[in-house]
Design a protein around this motif. Structure first.
Motif, PDB file in Angstrom:
ATOM      1  N   ILE A   2       0.919  -1.083   0.107  1.00 54.17           N
ATOM      2  CA  ILE A   2       0.118   0.025   0.090  1.00 54.17           C
ATOM      3  C   ILE A   2       0.907   1.211   0.097  1.00 54.17           C
ATOM      4  O   ILE A   2       1.802   1.335   0.727  1.00 54.17           O
ATOM      5  CB  ILE A   2      -0.865   0.049   1.208  1.00 54.17           C
ATOM      6  CG1 ILE A   2      -1.904  -1.249   1.090  1.00 54.17           C
ATOM      7  CG2 ILE A   2      -1.686   1.273   1.356  1.00 54.17           C
ATOM      8  CD1 ILE A   2      -2.849  -1.371   2.184  1.00 54.17           C
ATOM      9  N   PHE A   3       0.591   2.031  -1.024  1.00 55.47           N
ATOM     10  CA  PHE A   3       1.155   3.373  -0.987  1.00 55.47           C
ATOM     11  C   PHE A   3       0.162   4.524  -0.747  1.00 55.47           C
ATOM     12  O   PHE A   3      -1.021   4.604  -1.824  1.00 55.47           O
ATOM     13  CB  PHE A   3       2.175   3.714  -2.410  1.00 55.47           C
ATOM     14  CG  PHE A   3       2.549   5.051  -2.451  1.00 55.47           C
ATOM     15  CD1 PHE A   3       3.926   5.227  -1.693  1.00 55.47           C
ATOM     16  CD2 PHE A   3       1.891   6.138  -3.192  1.00 55.47           C
ATOM     17  CE1 PHE A   3       4.303   6.704  -1.842  1.00 55.47           C
ATOM     18  CE2 PHE A   3       2.442   7.426  -3.085  1.00 55.47           C
ATOM     19  CZ  PHE A   3       3.625   7.589  -2.397  1.00 55.47           C
ATOM     20  N   ASP A   4       0.247   5.180   0.118  1.00 53.20           N
ATOM     21  CA  ASP A   4      -1.139   6.083   0.525  1.00 53.20           C
ATOM     22  C   ASP A   4      -0.872   7.659   0.784  1.00 53.20           C
ATOM     23  O   ASP A   4      -0.124   7.650   1.932  1.00 53.20           O
ATOM     24  CB  ASP A   4      -2.185   5.319   1.369  1.00 53.20           C
ATOM     25  CG  ASP A   4      -3.371   6.007   1.817  1.00 53.20           C
ATOM     26  OD1 ASP A   4      -3.920   6.570   0.761  1.00 53.20           O
ATOM     27  OD2 ASP A   4      -4.146   5.636   2.924  1.00 53.20           O
ATOM     28  N   LEU A  55      -3.598  10.438  -3.599  1.00 56.89           N
ATOM     29  CA  LEU A  55      -3.273   9.128  -4.424  1.00 56.89           C
ATOM     30  C   LEU A  55      -3.244   8.058  -3.367  1.00 56.89           C
ATOM     31  O   LEU A  55      -2.356   8.055  -2.476  1.00 56.89           O
ATOM     32  CB  LEU A  55      -1.799   9.403  -5.100  1.00 56.89           C
ATOM     33  CG  LEU A  55      -1.098   8.235  -5.899  1.00 56.89           C
ATOM     34  CD1 LEU A  55      -2.147   7.967  -6.962  1.00 56.89           C
ATOM     35  CD2 LEU A  55       0.310   8.759  -6.489  1.00 56.89           C
ATOM     36  N   SER A  56      -3.608   6.971  -3.875  1.00 59.13           N
ATOM     37  CA  SER A  56      -3.641   5.684  -3.365  1.00 59.13           C
ATOM     38  C   SER A  56      -3.197   4.636  -4.262  1.00 59.13           C
ATOM     39  O   SER A  56      -4.223   4.278  -5.216  1.00 59.13           O
ATOM     40  CB  SER A  56      -4.735   5.295  -2.317  1.00 59.13           C
ATOM     41  OG  SER A  56      -4.679   4.333  -1.696  1.00 59.13           O
ATOM     42  N   ILE A  57      -2.343   3.666  -3.990  1.00 55.90           N
ATOM     43  CA  ILE A  57      -1.902   2.595  -5.090  1.00 55.90           C
ATOM     44  C   ILE A  57      -1.882   1.428  -4.113  1.00 55.90           C
ATOM     45  O   ILE A  57      -1.301   1.541  -3.117  1.00 55.90           O
ATOM     46  CB  ILE A  57      -0.335   2.898  -5.809  1.00 55.90           C
ATOM     47  CG1 ILE A  57      -0.758   4.093  -6.426  1.00 55.90           C
ATOM     48  CG2 ILE A  57      -0.263   1.716  -6.713  1.00 55.90           C
ATOM     49  CD1 ILE A  57       0.533   4.778  -6.835  1.00 55.90           C
ATOM     50  N   THR A  58      -2.298   0.192  -4.598  1.00 57.69           N
ATOM     51  CA  THR A  58      -2.265  -1.197  -3.919  1.00 57.69           C
ATOM     52  C   THR A  58      -1.749  -2.130  -5.021  1.00 57.69           C
ATOM     53  O   THR A  58      -1.898  -1.955  -6.172  1.00 57.69           O
ATOM     54  CB  THR A  58      -3.383  -1.752  -3.280  1.00 57.69           C
ATOM     55  OG1 THR A  58      -4.384  -1.805  -4.329  1.00 57.69           O
ATOM     56  CG2 THR A  58      -4.123  -0.779  -2.300  1.00 57.69           C
TER      57      THR A  58
END
Length: 138
Positions: free
Chosen positions: A90-92, A96-99
């Motif tokens: 998880i990059f939050d 922007l939020s990326i899984t």
């Protein structure tokens, strides 16, 4: 004044023994420590755990042998992620939020930093294990 010094010198050698926590059986590395695995021993050793409540539910990082003192570095929180486990990365950063899916290259518990390989790009990154077992990438 001399009388006071004599009293202090006379009292200094008298010291009570503290209690330390020792295992009752051999506890292997990666085992969870239970209350029945511990006992108190009247002894004074610097740098060892004296409170059994702080050890219950922890995981042994090294083998612990009966009758030997347990140092604080010998135990830690239970591992949530094992080596080669599939994990969620998880990059939050709002907005922007990326899984992504990854494979753990190490083992650790909540709050530990481990290396993880992103399965999409085959890139190795480092992240922190969340209490739910997901890896937060910073």
């Amino acid at each position: 004044m001399r009388f006071l010094i004599l009293i202090l010198v006379w009292l200094l050698p008298v010291s009570a023994l503290a209690e330390i926590v020792v295992p009752t059986r051999t506890i292997r590395a990666k085992e969870i420590i239970l209350a029945t695995d511990l006992e108190l021993k009247p002894q004074q050793v610097a740098g060892v755990v004296a409170d059994p409540a702080s050890l219950i539910g922890q995981e042994a990082r090294v083998a612990l042998y009966p009758g030997r003192p347990i140092r604080a570095g010998d135990v830690g929180p239970p591992a949530l992620v094992d080596r080669n486990d599939l994990v969620v990365l998880i990059f939050d950063r709002q907005p922007l939020s990326i899984t992504a899916e990854g494979r753990a290259l190490g083992r650790g518990g909540a709050g530990d930093r481990i290396r993880v390989m992103n399965l999409s790009s085959r890139t190795t990154i480092t992240g922190v294990i969340r209490p739910d077992g997901q890896i937060e990438v910073k």
